[in-house]
Design a protein around this motif. Structure first.
Motif, short mmCIF file in Angstrom:
data_model
loop_
_atom_site.label_atom_id
_atom_site.label_comp_id
_atom_site.label_asym_id
_atom_site.label_seq_id
_atom_site.Cartn_x
_atom_site.Cartn_y
_atom_site.Cartn_z
N GLY A 56 0.80 -1.22 0.00
CA GLY A 56 0.00 0.00 0.00
C GLY A 56 0.83 1.27 0.00
N GLY A 57 2.06 1.19 -0.54
CA GLY A 57 2.89 2.37 -0.65
C GLY A 57 3.66 2.73 0.60
N ALA A 58 3.78 1.80 1.57
CA ALA A 58 4.51 2.11 2.79
C ALA A 58 5.04 0.84 3.43
CB ALA A 58 3.62 2.86 3.78
N ALA A 59 6.06 1.00 4.27
CA ALA A 59 6.55 -0.11 5.09
C ALA A 59 5.80 -0.08 6.41
CB ALA A 59 8.05 0.04 5.33
N HIS A 60 5.48 -1.27 6.93
CA HIS A 60 4.69 -1.37 8.16
C HIS A 60 5.36 -2.32 9.14
CE1 HIS A 60 1.34 0.26 5.75
NE2 HIS A 60 1.69 -0.64 4.85
N ILE A 61 5.30 -1.98 10.42
CA ILE A 61 5.67 -2.93 11.47
C ILE A 61 4.60 -2.83 12.55
CG2 ILE A 61 7.21 -1.28 12.63
CD1 ILE A 61 8.92 -3.80 13.41
N ALA A 62 4.16 -3.99 13.05
CA ALA A 62 3.12 -4.02 14.07
C ALA A 62 3.59 -4.86 15.24
CB ALA A 62 1.83 -4.60 13.50
N ILE A 63 3.43 -4.33 16.44
CA ILE A 63 3.73 -5.07 17.66
C ILE A 63 2.48 -5.85 18.04
CG2 ILE A 63 4.49 -4.96 20.05
CD1 ILE A 63 6.57 -4.02 17.99
N LEU A 64 2.53 -7.16 17.89
CA LEU A 64 1.37 -7.99 18.21
C LEU A 64 1.29 -8.31 19.70
CD1 LEU A 64 1.40 -10.65 15.34
CD2 LEU A 64 0.32 -8.38 15.37
N PRO A 89 10.59 -4.91 3.81
CA PRO A 89 11.21 -3.64 4.18
C PRO A 89 12.43 -3.78 5.09
CG PRO A 89 9.23 -3.99 5.45
CD PRO A 89 9.31 -5.13 4.49
N GLU A 90 12.58 -4.94 5.74
CA GLU A 90 13.75 -5.24 6.56
C GLU A 90 14.18 -4.05 7.42
OE1 GLU A 90 16.10 -8.94 6.97
OE2 GLU A 90 14.56 -8.44 5.54
N GLY A 91 15.34 -3.44 7.11
CA GLY A 91 15.91 -2.41 7.95
C GLY A 91 15.04 -1.18 8.16
N GLY A 119 13.71 -13.45 2.54
CA GLY A 119 14.12 -12.66 1.39
C GLY A 119 15.03 -11.52 1.76
N GLU A 120 15.45 -10.80 0.76
CA GLU A 120 16.30 -9.63 0.95
C GLU A 120 15.43 -8.37 0.94
OE1 GLU A 120 18.98 -9.77 -2.30
OE2 GLU A 120 19.99 -11.59 -1.61
N PRO A 121 15.94 -7.26 1.45
CA PRO A 121 15.17 -6.02 1.42
C PRO A 121 14.74 -5.67 0.00
CG PRO A 121 17.11 -5.76 2.78
CD PRO A 121 17.24 -7.07 2.09
N GLY A 122 13.50 -5.32 -0.15
CA GLY A 122 12.99 -4.93 -1.45
C GLY A 122 11.59 -4.38 -1.36
N CYS A 123 11.44 -3.09 -1.50
CA CYS A 123 10.11 -2.48 -1.52
C CYS A 123 10.22 -1.09 -2.16
CB CYS A 123 9.50 -2.37 -0.12
SG CYS A 123 10.44 -1.34 1.03
N SER A 124 9.10 -0.58 -2.60
CA SER A 124 9.07 0.76 -3.19
C SER A 124 7.77 1.44 -2.82
CB SER A 124 9.22 0.69 -4.71
OG SER A 124 8.16 -0.06 -5.27
N PHE A 125 7.76 2.76 -2.85
CA PHE A 125 6.56 3.50 -2.49
C PHE A 125 6.61 4.91 -3.07
CE2 PHE A 125 9.72 3.64 0.85
CZ PHE A 125 9.82 4.98 1.17
N GLN A 126 5.45 5.54 -3.09
CA GLN A 126 5.32 6.91 -3.55
C GLN A 126 5.08 7.83 -2.36
OE1 GLN A 126 5.41 8.04 -6.73
NE2 GLN A 126 5.51 6.08 -7.82
N TYR A 127 5.72 8.98 -2.36
CA TYR A 127 5.48 9.98 -1.33
C TYR A 127 5.61 11.36 -1.95
CZ TYR A 127 5.95 12.65 3.01
OH TYR A 127 5.75 13.56 4.03
N LYS A 128 4.53 12.13 -1.87
CA LYS A 128 4.49 13.48 -2.45
C LYS A 128 4.96 13.46 -3.90
CE LYS A 128 4.90 16.06 1.88
NZ LYS A 128 5.65 17.09 2.64
N ASN A 129 4.37 12.53 -4.65
CA ASN A 129 4.60 12.39 -6.09
C ASN A 129 6.02 12.00 -6.47
OD1 ASN A 129 1.91 13.13 -6.77
ND2 ASN A 129 2.45 15.29 -6.45
N ARG A 130 6.77 11.51 -5.49
CA ARG A 130 8.11 11.01 -5.79
C ARG A 130 8.17 9.51 -5.51
NH1 ARG A 130 12.97 14.49 -3.42
NH2 ARG A 130 14.03 12.97 -4.76
N HIS A 131 8.95 8.80 -6.31
CA HIS A 131 9.08 7.35 -6.16
C HIS A 131 10.35 7.03 -5.39
CE1 HIS A 131 8.64 3.11 -7.22
NE2 HIS A 131 9.95 3.11 -7.43
N TYR A 132 10.23 6.15 -4.40
CA TYR A 132 11.37 5.74 -3.59
C TYR A 132 11.48 4.21 -3.61
CZ TYR A 132 11.05 10.46 -1.62
OH TYR A 132 11.00 11.82 -1.46
N SER A 133 12.71 3.73 -3.64
CA SER A 133 12.96 2.29 -3.60
C SER A 133 13.92 1.98 -2.46
CB SER A 133 13.56 1.80 -4.92
OG SER A 133 12.64 1.94 -5.98
#
Length: 202
Positions: A56-64, A89-91, A119-133
Motif C-alpha cells: 500500500g505504498g509504505a513499510a509497516h511494522i506491528a507489535i502484536l 522492508p527489513e531495515g 528474502g532480501e530487502p525490497g520495496c518501493s513506495f510513492q510519497y508526495k509524487n516522488r518514487h522511492y525504492s
C-alpha cells in the motif's frame, strides 16, 4: 520450555512478505507464539512479537504482543487475522523501532533480537509524487549498521533465512554477519531449542 530470570527477547520479528505464504509463515508464527506463551507462564522472561511488511505504498511494522503490557490471550485473539502480503522492508522497520529497542538495553539483562525472513530487502513506495525504492546494497548496508548498533548496545542478534532450497548467502550475511543462519521451513521449531539453550546457558 523457555525460561530464565533476567532475560529479555526484545523482538521476535516475522517477515510477512508474500513469499512467506504457507509453511514458512505458519511455522514462523507458531514459533513466536510458543515463546510468547513461555513468557506468560514463566514471568521471568520478557518477549515482544512483531510482524512487518511493505504494501500500500509504505513499510509497516506491528507489535502484536509485548509481555510487559499484553496477555497471551490478546496475542492468540489477533494471530488468526494475520496474513502475508507485499514486499520486504527489513531495515526500514527495524529503524522505526530502534529507539524503543535501544532504550530497553540493560547491562545486567540477557537480550536478543530474533529475525525470521525469507528474502532480501525490497520495496518501493510513492510519497508526495516522488518514487522511492529500498533494496540492493544501500539496504544491505543500512540493515547491517542497525544490527551493529544493537550489538554495541549488548543485544544479541539471531537472524534466520527460511528457504526450502540452498539460498544465496552473500547478501544475508552482509546484513547479519555471524548472526545469519539458514533453515528450512520444517526446521523453524528448532529455533525454540536454540533460544532455550542460550537463555539457560546450557
Amino acid at each position: 520450555d523457555v525460561a530464565r530470570r533476567d532475560a529479555d527477547i526484545q523482538v521476535i520479528d516475522v517477515d510477512l512478505s508474500g513469499s512467506m505464504q504457507g509453511t514458512k509463515f505458519i511455522n514462523a508464527m507458531a514459533m513466536a507464539v510458543a515463546v510468547a506463551y513461555a513468557a506468560e507462564k514463566t514471568r521471568t522472561l520478557n518477549c515482544t512479537v512483531a510482524v512487518r511488511d511493505a504494501d500500500g505504498g509504505a513499510a509497516h511494522i506491528a507489535i502484536l504482543y509485548d509481555s510487559r503490557r499484553h496477555t497471551f490471550n490478546q496475542l492468540r485473539a489477533v494471530v488468526p487475522y494475520i496474513s502475508v502480503a507485499g514486499g520486504t522492508p527489513e531495515g526500514l522497520c527495524f529503524e522505526a523501532v530502534k529507539d524503543e529497542i535501544l532504550s530497553r538495553a540493560k547491562a545486567n539483562v540477557t537480550q536478543y533480537f530474533i529475525n525470521l525472513s525469507d528474502g532480501e530487502p525490497g520495496c518501493s513506495f510513492q510519497y508526495k509524487n516522488r518514487h522511492y525504492s529500498y533494496g540492493s546494497q544501500p539496504a544491505f548496508d543500512h540493515t547491517r549498521r542497525l544490527m551493529n548498533e544493537f550489538r554495541n548496545a549488548g543485544i544479541k542478534v539471531l537472524s534466520y533465512f527460511i528457504s526450502e532450497e540452498a539460498a544465496n548467502q552473500t547478501n544475508f550475511r552482509t546484513m547479519y554477519g555471524a548472526s545469519a543462519s539458514f533453515i528450512k521451513p520444517d526446521q523453524i521449531n528448532g529455533v525454540i531449542r536454540t533460544i532455550n539453550r542460550l537463555l539457560t546457558g546450557e
